[in-house]
Design a protein around this motif. Structure first.
Motif, PDB file in Angstrom:
ATOM      1  N   ASP A 189      12.712   2.674  39.979  1.00  0.00           N
ATOM      2  CA  ASP A 189      13.661   1.833  39.256  1.00  0.00           C
ATOM      3  C   ASP A 189      13.013   1.347  37.969  1.00  0.00           C
ATOM      4  O   ASP A 189      11.852   1.657  37.669  1.00  0.00           O
ATOM      5  N   SER A 190      13.722   0.562  37.204  1.00  0.00           N
ATOM      6  CA  SER A 190      13.233   0.127  35.889  1.00  0.00           C
ATOM      7  C   SER A 190      11.926  -0.643  35.951  1.00  0.00           C
ATOM      8  O   SER A 190      11.041  -0.451  35.111  1.00  0.00           O
ATOM      9  N   VAL A 246      11.969   4.201  44.541  1.00  0.00           N
ATOM     10  CA  VAL A 246      13.280   4.069  45.157  1.00  0.00           C
ATOM     11  C   VAL A 246      13.273   4.776  46.504  1.00  0.00           C
ATOM     12  O   VAL A 246      12.829   5.915  46.617  1.00  0.00           O
ATOM     13  N   ASP A 263      18.099   3.177  49.141  1.00  0.00           N
ATOM     14  CA  ASP A 263      18.480   2.645  47.837  1.00  0.00           C
ATOM     15  C   ASP A 263      19.249   3.689  47.030  1.00  0.00           C
ATOM     16  O   ASP A 263      20.264   3.379  46.384  1.00  0.00           O
ATOM     17  N   MET A 312      23.156   3.672  45.596  1.00  0.00           N
ATOM     18  CA  MET A 312      23.521   3.866  44.196  1.00  0.00           C
ATOM     19  C   MET A 312      24.440   5.069  44.021  1.00  0.00           C
ATOM     20  O   MET A 312      25.334   5.063  43.164  1.00  0.00           O
ATOM     21  N   ASN A 344      22.110   5.017  36.568  1.00  0.00           N
ATOM     22  CA  ASN A 344      21.443   3.852  37.141  1.00  0.00           C
ATOM     23  C   ASN A 344      20.086   3.572  36.502  1.00  0.00           C
ATOM     24  O   ASN A 344      19.311   2.765  37.017  1.00  0.00           O
ATOM     25  N   LEU A 402      17.323   5.222  36.314  1.00  0.00           N
ATOM     26  CA  LEU A 402      16.157   5.484  37.149  1.00  0.00           C
ATOM     27  C   LEU A 402      15.116   6.287  36.360  1.00  0.00           C
ATOM     28  O   LEU A 402      15.423   6.945  35.371  1.00  0.00           O
TER      29      LEU A 402
END
Length: 358
Positions: free
Chosen positions: A278-279, A284, A288, A292, A310, A312
């Motif tokens: 993730d950011s 992930v 998760d 999403m 998303n 990613l």
């Protein structure tokens, strides 16, 4: 006076020429002797190199012409140029096969030119005759190595230049980077360094084993082992760079087409996912990702869009193309260093060889 210290006189043949014994002294005699003993291997190498170089030059011209017809870009699908390039035995497939042949040429050099230099002399028990002439054993050795080594270096240098040009043309058309294994291992004068290396190693193994066939098997085993080692280790000869890459955006390979991607593949399978973050940089989980992208398993084609939507990331490890010359220099130096060690070993072996043992 023993046969080992007495210099036998030249013997005149009925046709007016001196015998091999009388012509052994001097550089001209050594040139004649080297040609006489290795002429078929040298002629075969010369013919094979000429065929390969001519073939590669022709392919380079043909592929460049088709590339220009597509306005110096990738030829569009279903175009005549693309069909010609990617035919079963078209220019692209021929270039790939030629690259593979070039990678194995140093093995042929070691087997057919390197091994017989001393292994055949031991096997046929002709060292007593060869080393009891006007030329000392060490001078006999270095003269033959210089003549054969110069021949090998000249042929492989020409072959390296032709292969380098073909690899650049192939890279422009196919889009593969020059850091990829198929191109990298046949460019940067690596065929030259590898050819000289395996010539020297072949001579050394022939001197140690003293039998042609076992020495050939040893060269083959050593070549395959070193080749696999180079393929495995060359991407990490220098510490690679790394970056978190947002999915759906251009990566290092887009900005640098000749970069080498060491690692960065995303793997998604039932109940598991790897190399997706993730950011903030947290990996992930499959749960998760399924939250999403609810249609993850039902519609795999939508996965890339969902990952990009998303925001990613994936963790990319790569080598920039600016390091290609340094990597080539490292491998060239390693090959030439191994050749120097092999030649030093041959020199020591020849100095300690008992002539009475043949």
């Amino acid at each position: 006076m023993s046969a080992l210290t007495h210099r036998p006189p030249a013997v005149n043949r009925p046709d007016g020429r001196e015998s091999a014994t009388g012509r052994a002294g001097g550089v001209s005699g050594m040139v004649w002797l080297t040609w006489r003993q290795h002429r078929w291997a040298l002629l075969g190498s010369l013919v094979l190199t000429a065929v390969l170089v001519g073939w590669m030059v022709y392919l380079s011209i043909d592929m460049t012409s088709l590339y220009h017809q597509c306005h110096d870009t990738a030829c569009p699908p279903f175009s005549p140029q693309r069909a010609t390039l990617w035919a079963d035995f078209g220019p692209i497939r021929q270039a790939e096969r030629l690259g593979l042949v070039v990678r194995y040429l140093p093995l042929l050099i070691g087997v057919f030119i390197g091994v017989p230099v001393l292994a055949r002399e031991h096997e046929q028990r002709t060292l007593l005759l060869a080393w009891s002439q006007d030329v000392s054993p060490v001078r006999w050795l270095w003269t033959k190595l210089a003549l054969l080594g110069l021949f090998v270096a000249t042929l492989t240098a020409v072959l390296s230049a032709a292969t380098q040009h073909l690899a650049h043309v192939y890279s422009n058309i196919v889009g593969g980077g020059l850091f990829d294994e198929s191109s990298f291992l046949v460019t940067g004068m690596l065929p030259l360094a590898s050819g000289v290396c395996w010539f020297a190693v072949g001579v050394a193994l022939g001197a140690v084993i003293r039998r042609t066939l076992p020495a050939i098997f040893a060269v083959i085993a050593g070549f395959i082992g070193l080749m696999l080692g180079v393929q495995w280790r060359y991407p990490t000869l220098m510490k690679p760079l790394s970056v978190y890459q947002r999915l759906g955006q251009p990566g290092p390979r887009v900005a640098d087409p000749n970069a080498l991607i060491v690692a960065g593949q995303i793997q998604i399978s039932p109940d598991s996912v790897s190399n997706v973050f993730d950011s903030p940089g947290h990996e992930v989980t499959y749960a998760d990702l399924h939250r999403m992208c609810p249609n993850l398993m039902e519609d795999p084609n939508s996965t890339p869009d969902c990952l990009a939507r998303n925001h990613l990331l994936t963790y990319m490890i790569y080598q920039p193309s600016s390091r290609i010359p340094a990597f080539h220099l490292i491998l060239d130096s390693a090959y030439l260093g191994l050749a120097a060690v092999a030649l030093a070993a041959v020199w020591l072996i020849v100095r300690r060889t008992s002539l009475s043992a043949g």
